[in-house]
Design an enzyme around this catalytic site. Sequence first.
Site, PDB file in Angstrom:
ATOM      1  CE  LYS A 147      -2.250  -0.841   3.863  1.00 28.83           C
ATOM      2  NZ  LYS A 147      -1.504  -2.050   4.318  1.00 28.83           N
ATOM      3  NE  ARG A 183      -3.873  -0.972  10.019  1.00 33.21           N
ATOM      4  CZ  ARG A 183      -2.756  -0.445   9.500  1.00 33.21           C
ATOM      5  NH1 ARG A 183      -2.712   0.819   9.155  1.00 33.21           N
ATOM      6  NH2 ARG A 183      -1.701  -1.196   9.306  1.00 33.21           N
ATOM      7  NE  ARG A 234       7.662  -2.961   5.910  1.00 33.62           N
ATOM      8  CZ  ARG A 234       6.386  -2.598   6.023  1.00 33.62           C
ATOM      9  NH1 ARG A 234       5.682  -2.273   4.962  1.00 33.62           N
ATOM     10  NH2 ARG A 234       5.799  -2.603   7.208  1.00 33.62           N
ATOM     11  NE  ARG A 286       6.808  -0.380  10.328  1.00 36.95           N
ATOM     12  CZ  ARG A 286       5.648  -0.269   9.673  1.00 36.95           C
ATOM     13  NH1 ARG A 286       5.606   0.318   8.497  1.00 36.95           N
ATOM     14  NH2 ARG A 286       4.534  -0.734  10.185  1.00 36.95           N
ATOM     15  NE  ARG A 344       2.346  -4.726  11.406  1.00 37.79           N
ATOM     16  CZ  ARG A 344       3.266  -4.417  10.488  1.00 37.79           C
ATOM     17  NH1 ARG A 344       4.423  -5.051  10.459  1.00 37.79           N
ATOM     18  NH2 ARG A 344       3.016  -3.489   9.605  1.00 37.79           N
TER      19      ARG A 344
HETATM   20  P1  AMP Z   1       1.307   0.713   9.101  1.00 36.67           P
HETATM   21  O1  AMP Z   1       2.527   1.544   8.873  1.00 36.67           O
HETATM   22  O2  AMP Z   1       0.135   1.181   8.295  1.00 36.67           O
HETATM   23  O3  AMP Z   1       1.573  -0.761   8.941  1.00 36.67           O
HETATM   24  O4  AMP Z   1       0.877   0.945  10.631  1.00 36.67           O
HETATM   25  C1  AMP Z   1       1.760   0.596  11.684  1.00 36.67           C
HETATM   26  C2  AMP Z   1       0.985   0.491  12.963  1.00 36.67           C
HETATM   27  O5  AMP Z   1       0.366   1.745  13.269  1.00 36.67           O
HETATM   28  C3  AMP Z   1      -0.168  -0.508  12.940  1.00 36.67           C
HETATM   29  O6  AMP Z   1       0.249  -1.843  13.205  1.00 36.67           O
HETATM   30  C4  AMP Z   1      -1.053   0.037  14.052  1.00 36.67           C
HETATM   31  O7  AMP Z   1      -0.521  -0.255  15.328  1.00 36.67           O
HETATM   32  C5  AMP Z   1      -0.916   1.549  13.845  1.00 36.67           C
HETATM   33  N1  AMP Z   1      -1.935   2.072  12.901  1.00 36.67           N
HETATM   34  C6  AMP Z   1      -1.725   2.618  11.678  1.00 36.67           C
HETATM   35  N2  AMP Z   1      -2.874   2.997  11.126  1.00 36.67           N
HETATM   36  C7  AMP Z   1      -3.849   2.684  12.010  1.00 36.67           C
HETATM   37  C8  AMP Z   1      -5.272   2.813  12.004  1.00 36.67           C
HETATM   38  N3  AMP Z   1      -5.924   3.342  10.965  1.00 36.67           N
HETATM   39  N4  AMP Z   1      -5.946   2.399  13.102  1.00 36.67           N
HETATM   40  C9  AMP Z   1      -5.299   1.872  14.166  1.00 36.67           C
HETATM   41  N5  AMP Z   1      -3.978   1.701  14.220  1.00 36.67           N
HETATM   42  C10 AMP Z   1      -3.246   2.109  13.160  1.00 36.67           C
END
Ligand code: AMP
Length: 220
Positions: free
Chosen positions: A13, A88, A127, A160, A171
């Site tokens: 994404k 989400r 990654r 990360r 996740r």
């Molecule tokens: P991402 O970089 O999109 O994979 O997000 C990393 C982490 O941020 C996720 O595993 C969640 O802990 C948190 N996160 C990101 N976006 C959201 C969202 N829309 N709602 C809740 N937690 C989020």
Amino acid sequence: MRIVLIGPPGAGKGTQAVALAAHYGVPHVASGDILRFAVAWKTEIGLRAKEYMDAGELVPDEIVLELLKIRLEQSDAREGFVVDGFPRTLPQAEELDRILGEIAHAIDVVVNFEVPDELIVLRLSQRASCPTCGRTYNLLASPPRSDYQCDNDGTPLFQRDDDRPEVIANRLAVFHRQTRPLIRYYEDRSMLVHIDGAGDPEEVFERIVKEIECKQGEGK
Ligand code: AMP
């Protein structure tokens, strides 16, 4: 153009959001990046969000919504955006509709990335991310030009915390439990296109643009 990208972590994404934002001339809004900045700056919200992020859990809706509302109301996002990682959960999707309703706009298309879990695990474990610009690399398929340094700004790359194997599994489970129901939500509203997220980023990008054009054609 208002585009929302949904799909499991590691589906591509972020990479596609950058390309789509450049293609359509709109800002890229990534909820994960916004949260990581809040954590890095040790803001009150960041401190609350960190424990959830480290465990691979979703950050509570009220925290995410507070940040995303502020971001989407900024002037550069008024004419459009590509949002990645948000919504989400169903309450987040409903709140996004409400925020957009207030400014009399709607999402044009929601792109759902379909990638098998096995491929996700492989991608996330390979990654590496840049802490400065957020760019990500696959250390095997698309490594940086120079060892472990970002091509954009030379910053040393890092893995990360939530890309560690034990967190990846959680996740994915969280995605299937809390985010998958959004597919139905957007399908019922005829907003969704499905994309096969496997393959080269360039190939996936072509697929997405083609689907978006088809969708726009349907609306005319
Ligand atoms: P991402 O970089 O999109 O994979 O997000 C990393 C982490 O941020 C996720 O595993 C969640 O802990 C948190 N996160 C990101 N976006 C959201 C969202 N829309 N709602 C809740 N937690 C989020």
